[in-house]
Scaffold this motif. Structure first.
Motif, PDB file in Angstrom:
ATOM      1  N   VAL A 177      -3.966 -47.308  25.989  1.00 54.83           N
ATOM      2  CA  VAL A 177      -4.422 -47.552  24.627  1.00 54.83           C
ATOM      3  C   VAL A 177      -4.450 -46.227  23.876  1.00 54.83           C
ATOM      4  N   CYS A 178      -3.932 -46.286  22.631  1.00 51.26           N
ATOM      5  CA  CYS A 178      -3.931 -45.084  21.799  1.00 51.26           C
ATOM      6  C   CYS A 178      -4.621 -45.432  20.485  1.00 51.26           C
ATOM      7  N   ASP A 179      -5.640 -44.653  20.119  1.00 51.79           N
ATOM      8  CA  ASP A 179      -6.308 -44.902  18.847  1.00 51.79           C
ATOM      9  C   ASP A 179      -5.867 -43.849  17.840  1.00 51.79           C
ATOM     10  N   GLU A 180      -5.137 -44.279  16.827  1.00 55.90           N
ATOM     11  CA  GLU A 180      -4.659 -43.379  15.771  1.00 55.90           C
ATOM     12  C   GLU A 180      -4.035 -42.100  16.341  1.00 55.90           C
ATOM     13  N   PRO A 181      -3.039 -42.195  17.195  1.00 60.28           N
ATOM     14  CA  PRO A 181      -2.545 -40.999  17.898  1.00 60.28           C
ATOM     15  C   PRO A 181      -1.896 -39.985  16.957  1.00 60.28           C
ATOM     16  N   THR A 182      -1.499 -40.413  15.754  1.00 64.06           N
ATOM     17  CA  THR A 182      -0.766 -39.487  14.886  1.00 64.06           C
ATOM     18  C   THR A 182      -1.553 -39.077  13.649  1.00 64.06           C
ATOM     19  N   SER A 183      -2.776 -39.627  13.476  1.00 66.25           N
ATOM     20  CA  SER A 183      -3.405 -39.402  12.169  1.00 66.25           C
ATOM     21  C   SER A 183      -3.969 -37.999  12.015  1.00 66.25           C
ATOM     22  N   ALA A 184      -4.065 -37.231  13.115  1.00 66.38           N
ATOM     23  CA  ALA A 184      -4.484 -35.832  12.958  1.00 66.38           C
ATOM     24  C   ALA A 184      -3.274 -34.907  12.881  1.00 66.38           C
ATOM     25  N   LEU A 185      -2.062 -35.504  12.818  1.00 71.75           N
ATOM     26  CA  LEU A 185      -0.847 -34.690  12.862  1.00 71.75           C
ATOM     27  C   LEU A 185      -0.049 -34.859  11.568  1.00 71.75           C
ATOM     28  N   ASP A 186       0.781 -33.858  11.259  1.00 68.27           N
ATOM     29  CA  ASP A 186       1.647 -34.038  10.091  1.00 68.27           C
ATOM     30  C   ASP A 186       2.754 -35.029  10.434  1.00 68.27           C
ATOM     31  N   HIS A 187       3.507 -35.442   9.399  1.00 70.93           N
ATOM     32  CA  HIS A 187       4.452 -36.536   9.573  1.00 70.93           C
ATOM     33  C   HIS A 187       5.472 -36.264  10.667  1.00 70.93           C
ATOM     34  N   GLU A 188       6.064 -35.068  10.608  1.00 70.22           N
ATOM     35  CA  GLU A 188       7.152 -34.767  11.548  1.00 70.22           C
ATOM     36  C   GLU A 188       6.632 -34.710  12.978  1.00 70.22           C
ATOM     37  N   THR A 189       5.484 -34.038  13.162  1.00 71.65           N
ATOM     38  CA  THR A 189       4.902 -33.940  14.489  1.00 71.65           C
ATOM     39  C   THR A 189       4.531 -35.324  14.994  1.00 71.65           C
ATOM     40  N   GLY A 190       3.931 -36.139  14.096  1.00 71.47           N
ATOM     41  CA  GLY A 190       3.555 -37.499  14.465  1.00 71.47           C
ATOM     42  C   GLY A 190       4.763 -38.293  14.925  1.00 71.47           C
ATOM     43  N   HIS A 191       5.858 -38.113  14.228  1.00 71.34           N
ATOM     44  CA  HIS A 191       7.089 -38.817  14.575  1.00 71.34           C
ATOM     45  C   HIS A 191       7.537 -38.449  15.980  1.00 71.34           C
ATOM     46  N   LYS A 192       7.483 -37.144  16.270  1.00 75.71           N
ATOM     47  CA  LYS A 192       7.909 -36.683  17.593  1.00 75.71           C
ATOM     48  C   LYS A 192       6.983 -37.216  18.682  1.00 75.71           C
ATOM     49  N   VAL A 193       5.687 -37.247  18.369  1.00 74.86           N
ATOM     50  CA  VAL A 193       4.726 -37.771  19.351  1.00 74.86           C
ATOM     51  C   VAL A 193       5.022 -39.242  19.636  1.00 74.86           C
ATOM     52  N   MET A 194       5.352 -40.007  18.563  1.00 76.06           N
ATOM     53  CA  MET A 194       5.665 -41.421  18.768  1.00 76.06           C
ATOM     54  C   MET A 194       6.932 -41.593  19.600  1.00 76.06           C
ATOM     55  N   GLU A 195       7.896 -40.723  19.345  1.00 80.53           N
ATOM     56  CA  GLU A 195       9.122 -40.789  20.163  1.00 80.53           C
ATOM     57  C   GLU A 195       8.791 -40.541  21.628  1.00 80.53           C
ATOM     58  N   LEU A 196       7.956 -39.555  21.845  1.00 80.18           N
ATOM     59  CA  LEU A 196       7.565 -39.238  23.217  1.00 80.18           C
ATOM     60  C   LEU A 196       6.836 -40.421  23.855  1.00 80.18           C
ATOM     61  N   LEU A 197       5.915 -41.027  23.076  1.00 79.34           N
ATOM     62  CA  LEU A 197       5.166 -42.170  23.605  1.00 79.34           C
ATOM     63  C   LEU A 197       6.113 -43.302  24.000  1.00 79.34           C
ATOM     64  N   ARG A 198       7.058 -43.598  23.114  1.00 77.94           N
ATOM     65  CA  ARG A 198       8.004 -44.677  23.423  1.00 77.94           C
ATOM     66  C   ARG A 198       8.765 -44.384  24.701  1.00 77.94           C
ATOM     67  N   GLU A 199       9.196 -43.135  24.797  1.00 82.33           N
ATOM     68  CA  GLU A 199      10.027 -42.747  25.929  1.00 82.33           C
ATOM     69  C   GLU A 199       9.229 -42.762  27.239  1.00 82.33           C
ATOM     70  N   MET A 200       7.983 -42.260  27.164  1.00 82.85           N
ATOM     71  CA  MET A 200       7.194 -42.095  28.383  1.00 82.85           C
ATOM     72  C   MET A 200       6.467 -43.362  28.793  1.00 82.85           C
ATOM     73  N   VAL A 201       5.938 -44.091  27.813  1.00 88.39           N
ATOM     74  CA  VAL A 201       4.951 -45.114  28.143  1.00 88.39           C
ATOM     75  C   VAL A 201       5.555 -46.490  28.342  1.00 88.39           C
ATOM     76  N   VAL A 202       6.495 -46.840  27.463  1.00 83.82           N
ATOM     77  CA  VAL A 202       6.991 -48.214  27.549  1.00 83.82           C
ATOM     78  C   VAL A 202       7.690 -48.413  28.880  1.00 83.82           C
ATOM     79  N   GLY A 203       7.212 -49.413  29.642  1.00 84.57           N
ATOM     80  CA  GLY A 203       7.803 -49.685  30.949  1.00 84.57           C
ATOM     81  C   GLY A 203       7.560 -51.129  31.306  1.00 84.57           C
ATOM     82  N   VAL A 204       8.375 -51.668  32.186  1.00 81.69           N
ATOM     83  CA  VAL A 204       8.325 -53.112  32.449  1.00 81.69           C
ATOM     84  C   VAL A 204       6.963 -53.604  32.898  1.00 81.69           C
TER      85      VAL A 204
END
Ligand SMILES: Nc1ncnc2c1ncn2[C@@H]1O[C@H](COP(=O)(O)OP(=O)(O)O)[C@@H](O)[C@H]1O
Ligand SMILES: [Mg+2]
Lengths: 239, 384
Positions: A177-204
């Motif tokens: 569970v992630c609560d507002e994972p990007t709201s303390a970050l600027d847009h670009e950094t937030g975007h990268k964090v979301m990419e990382l989350l998708r890559e690392m976390v999503v799994g069957v």
């Protein structure tokens, strides 16, 4: 294993909420934070909970993650009903099967990045050396291989959130569970964090819930549940 | 998680040092003040410690402690000697007499008069001269601290010249010649100690009908001392105490009738309170500072038991360091004061007591922190 009549036949249902309610306070100060939530979260997907501030998003994931007790309705997480478990059983369950990512990162300020990441393994009784080896390894995977010995305040916000993601992932939990994972970050950094989350976390085998009111990251979701005033108003599939 | 607990604590330098300082200060205050107290109490019976040969001290029934002098008739020593089981019984004079110093000042001295024949009751050790030199005319033996201190000769330019063998002094207007220098335990009132013979002491002392302070008794081998005391008491109508009993009476008298225990007691309690206030407060503040992180650990699966262990470990660490520093500083102060008039005695029981005090402070501090952490709702982790 607790049996539940509402356990869905569908094997990839990870979280099942029905008629879930929660109120804070009593009398005139009473707040109905959740007014009968019906929600299913599947494994292998990123479910995003979106809605205006105060709509009950944090309350809902707190209950799903077992850090807050519900008042009424049902909530089953991988076949477990937290209300049927003793307090320490819930704590143990969280330690083994749930990963957390917070808006303010919540890294222990006096621990290095690697030590912070190792904490969930240490809580689960893994030996210190093994825990640190694995922590350094996963920090390499989130792109912080050179910063394992840095203290949190020596890292940028984005780097800190990467450490937090590594910490949430290291013990390979079934639900993140992630609560507002990007709201303390600027847009670009937030975007990268979301990419990382998708890559690392999503799994069957893993369920993944992200709470946000940041519209710019909606595109990362598989499904979006919209919340307002303690209700789920719609669930739409993005893919 | 022990490692994490210690890093949490030590990473917060200011608080960490603050807690240790508080505990060190408390343990220093408690240990040092108690040591001085114990030292003072030991001094109340220093004369009994110095005079270790006799098994039993016979005194007037009304005597409450060693310096409570109620003279006896000299013939009492003969009556005591005739009690069954007594190996020997000798008279001893003890009194405060005024010595006139060469510069004209007066200084009261603790004059001890030893049995002329046996010289029993002499000082525990001689530094210069021999005890038997007391047989010379006008002879006295003076303790080694006073010769440089209160009995020293002060030259016009302010320099102090220690008293030496061969020097004379005046005791109650009678000439006395220093023939030896001895070592004694510091007495409670820190007066000079002057040894001489019984008959000479009676010359020095103001004329009175009774001049014997004590009868010193040695029991025959194999005697039950308690029973012998009872026999002496019934035969003579006097009081007879074993040395140990007399020490206890003396300490008890000072405890009961002087403000000393209360004064030191208050300081020790203050040390304890200051310890709680500084260390306990800072420790609790440290926990509050970290409450969000304790909450995070809880959310991530740390049970109350684990958090309790972490906090106890933190308390134990600061407790042992603080205790070590405090006791170390107390011993350092003690050994520095070894050469001065300050009384200082640190028996192991005292170290144990201050260890327990520090443990109580730490346990109390840990307890309030633990309470806070156990009651903490893990849901706070999502609060921003
Ligand atoms: N601990 C609490 N005590 C009282 N009211 C609370 C508490 N936590 C949340 N609330 C209230 O519950 C409602 C939902 O809060 P929250 O779940 O935090 O919403 P969101 O995360 O969508 O902003 C809000 O009205 C909020 O003020
Ligand atoms: Mg919220």
């Amino acid at each position: 294993m607790l049996k539940s009549t509402i356990m869905n036949e569908n094997r990839n249902i990870a979280v099942h909420c029905k008629g879930l309610t929660k109120t804070y306070g009593t009398g005139s100060t009473m707040v109905h934070a959740l007014n009968g939530i019906n929600l299913e979260v599947r494994t292998g997907e990123m479910m995003m909970l979106v809605g205006p501030s105060g709509s009950g998003k944090t309350t809902l994931i707190s209950i799903i993650a077992g850090v807050l007790d519900r008042d009424g309705g049902e909530c089953v997480v991988f076949g477990h009903d937290f209300m049927q478990m003793k307090s320490y059983e819930k704590t143990r369950y969280r330690g083994k099967h749930i990963g957390f990512v917070f808006q303010m990162f919540n890294l222990l300020p006096t621990l290095t990045a690697a030590e912070n990441v190792a904490v969930p393994l240490l809580i689960n009784g893994v030996k210190r050396k093994e825990a640190f080896d694995r922590a350094r390894e996963i920090l390499g995977r989130v792109g912080l291989g050179d910063l394992t010995c840095s203290l949190p305040d020596q890292l940028s916000g984005g780097q800190q959130q990467r450490v937090a993601i590594a910490r949430a992932m290291l013990h390979n939990p079934k639900l993140i569970v992630c609560d507002e994972p990007t709201s303390a970050l600027d847009h670009e950094t937030g975007h990268k964090v979301m990419e990382l989350l998708r890559e690392m976390v999503v799994g069957v085998d893993r369920a993944f819930i992200v709470v946000t009111h940041d519209e710019r990251i909606f595109e990362f979701a598989d499904r979006i549940a919209k919340m307002d005033d303690g209700h789920i108003t719609s669930v739409e599939s993005m893919r | 998680m022990n490692f994490i607990a210690l890093k949490m604590l030590m990473g917060n330098r200011a608080k960490y040092l603050g807690i240790i300082f508080g505990l060190a200060f408390a343990s220093l205050l408690i240990t040092q003040q108690s040591s001085i107290f114990v030292g003072l109490m030991t001094r109340t019976y220093s004369f009994l410690t110095d005079t270790s040969l006799p098994d039993i001290w016979v005194v007037d029934k009304k005597v409450q402690y060693i310096d409570d002098l109620k003279p006896l008739k000299e013939t009492e020593s003969l009556r005591v000697r005739s009690v069954e089981g007594v190996a020997w019984a000798v008279p001893l004079y003890k009194g405060l007499l005024k010595a006139r110093l060469p510069n004209g000042n007066f200084q009261s001295c603790n004059v001890i008069g030893l049995d002329d024949e046996t010289l029993i009751g002499g000082p525990p050790g001689m530094i210069e001269g021999k005890l038997s030199d007391l047989r010379q005319s006008d002879a006295v033996i003076v303790d080694s601290v006073s010769i440089k201190g209160r009995l020293a000769r002060v030259l016009p330019d302010g320099r102090r010249v220690p008293l030496e063998i061969g020097d004379t002094m005046e005791l109650n207007d009678h000439r006395a010649v220093v023939v030896g220098i001895c070592r004694v335990q510091r007495p409670f009132q820190s007066q000079p100690v002057v040894y001489t013979t019984f008959s000479r002491a009676t010359i020095f002392a103001p004329r009175e009908r009774k001049l014997m302070s004590f009868v010193l008794v040695k029991a025959k081998p194999g005697q039950n001392l308690q029973k012998l005391c009872r026999r002496i008491e019934t035969r003579t109508g006097l009081a007879a105490y074993t040395a140990e009993k007399f020490k206890n009476l003396t300490v008890r008298y000072y405890m009961k009738y002087t403000g000393i225990p209360i004064n030191f007691g208050i300081t020790v309690v203050l040390g304890f309170i200051v310890g709680i206030a500084i260390a306990g407060q800072t420790f609790y503040n440290f926990t509050l500072d970290n409450i969000r992180y304790f909450g995070t650990l809880k959310a991530m699966g740390a049970t109350d038991l684990l958090l309790l262990r972490m906090i106890l470990l933190q308390a134990a660490l600061v407790g042992s360091i603080g205790y070590g520093l405090g006791v170390g500083a107390a011993s350092a102060l003690g050994s520095l004061s070894g050469k001065t008039e300050l009384s200082f005695r640190m028996p192991w029981q005292l170290l144990l007591i201050s260890a327990v005090a520090v443990m109580i402070i730490c346990a109390a501090s840990a307890a309030i922190s633990i309470r806070k952490v156990v009651r903490l709702e893990p849901a706070i982790v999502f609060k921003s």
